[in-house]
Design a protein around this motif. Sequence first.
Motif, PDB file in Angstrom:
ATOM      1  N   SER A  14       0.811  -1.119   0.044  1.00  0.00           N
ATOM      2  CA  SER A  14      -0.034   0.136  -0.067  1.00  0.00           C
ATOM      3  C   SER A  14       0.941   1.208  -0.148  1.00  0.00           C
ATOM      4  O   SER A  14       1.917   1.170   0.588  1.00  0.00           O
ATOM      5  N   ALA A  15       0.358   2.357  -0.727  1.00  0.00           N
ATOM      6  CA  ALA A  15       1.239   3.576  -0.547  1.00  0.00           C
ATOM      7  C   ALA A  15       0.864   4.502   0.684  1.00  0.00           C
ATOM      8  O   ALA A  15       1.476   5.691   0.657  1.00  0.00           O
ATOM      9  N   GLU A  16       0.233   3.868   1.518  1.00  0.00           N
ATOM     10  CA  GLU A  16      -0.384   4.750   2.617  1.00  0.00           C
ATOM     11  C   GLU A  16       0.953   4.884   3.470  1.00  0.00           C
ATOM     12  O   GLU A  16       1.987   4.003   3.747  1.00  0.00           O
ATOM     13  N   GLY A  17       1.119   6.125   4.060  1.00  0.00           N
ATOM     14  CA  GLY A  17       2.264   6.584   4.679  1.00  0.00           C
ATOM     15  C   GLY A  17       3.495   7.008   3.884  1.00  0.00           C
ATOM     16  O   GLY A  17       4.578   7.841   4.320  1.00  0.00           O
ATOM     17  N   LEU A  18       3.601   6.824   2.644  1.00  0.00           N
ATOM     18  CA  LEU A  18       4.553   7.473   1.618  1.00  0.00           C
ATOM     19  C   LEU A  18       4.519   8.760   1.744  1.00  0.00           C
ATOM     20  O   LEU A  18       5.582   9.500   1.704  1.00  0.00           O
ATOM     21  N   GLU A  19       3.269   9.502   1.745  1.00  0.00           N
ATOM     22  CA  GLU A  19       3.334  10.868   1.607  1.00  0.00           C
ATOM     23  C   GLU A  19       3.968  11.528   2.682  1.00  0.00           C
ATOM     24  O   GLU A  19       4.743  12.460   2.572  1.00  0.00           O
ATOM     25  N   MET A  20       3.834  11.162   3.903  1.00  0.00           N
ATOM     26  CA  MET A  20       4.584  11.515   5.226  1.00  0.00           C
ATOM     27  C   MET A  20       5.861  11.279   4.769  1.00  0.00           C
ATOM     28  O   MET A  20       6.609  12.422   5.308  1.00  0.00           O
TER      29      MET A  20
END
Length: 295
Positions: free
Chosen positions: A74-80
């Motif tokens: 998942s790309a969740e957390g990548l933006e941070m």
Amino acid sequence: MPHRILVTGATGTVGRQVIAQLLETGVKVRALTREPVDLPPAVEGVRGDLSVPDSLHAAFDGVEAVFLVWPFASAEGLEMVLKLMAETRRVVYLSSAAVRDHERQAERLIGRSVPQWTILRPHAFAANTLRWAEQIRGGGVVREPYGQAAMSLVHERDIAAVAVRALTQDGHAGSVYELTGPQSLTQAEQVRVIGEVIGHPVRWEETSPEDARRQMLARGWPAAAVDGILRAQAEMTLGPAPVTATVEEVTATAARTFRSWAAEHAHAFEAAFPPDQPAGPGLRTTWAEIIDGGL
């Protein structure tokens, strides 16, 4: 050339090669690892976990370029994490030729967040064939489905060579590089090549996808990953795999053949290893790396 480069996935199949080749350029190399590991003396090791952004401040401090492996489905957390790279001007992201949904999302986030980005989309890793080592050593027969699935296997050193050019040289910003080896080989042909290299016949024995699925699930592989692999392999039986000239265009050196890779790793297929030793230096064949290799 950037003054200091951070390598994530530093202990993985490609990350180890990126570190080795960066050191040859003379650049300062920092490696991000979750646990203490043995690194070359010239490499600065920094502890941190990409899933815990607060652990990454020291890793990104003073870094001008990053080789990014995002080891999650998942790309969740990548933006941070990308926000922590505010001072980083160059990122080379290891995606895959499959460009699954989370990889596509990651590519978009990187494109919006980084001044100079390069995307690598390798096809199946040659190193994925290490998953057959035990079967080959045990009797010279590989039992799996989809022997006619065709792949243009790419050597991890070639992936790393392209990454190093993009990390250290201008002219690669905004590029998406699809990376393959120089030829398409079916899985049955790959097995035959391994046998020729080690000097012992190795044959393919076709099994059913249902049997393979049960075995992979029994080994603890996630069901979604198993189904994705089998679905992709079924599609690969429809014809030869695509072959690109990107490795040679970027590095000015022809892509290495699967036969040359097999010769370098012949010991993995012909000799027994202690139970706690991986089949080859720095090469792992977990489900995650097989997925990342474009299968």
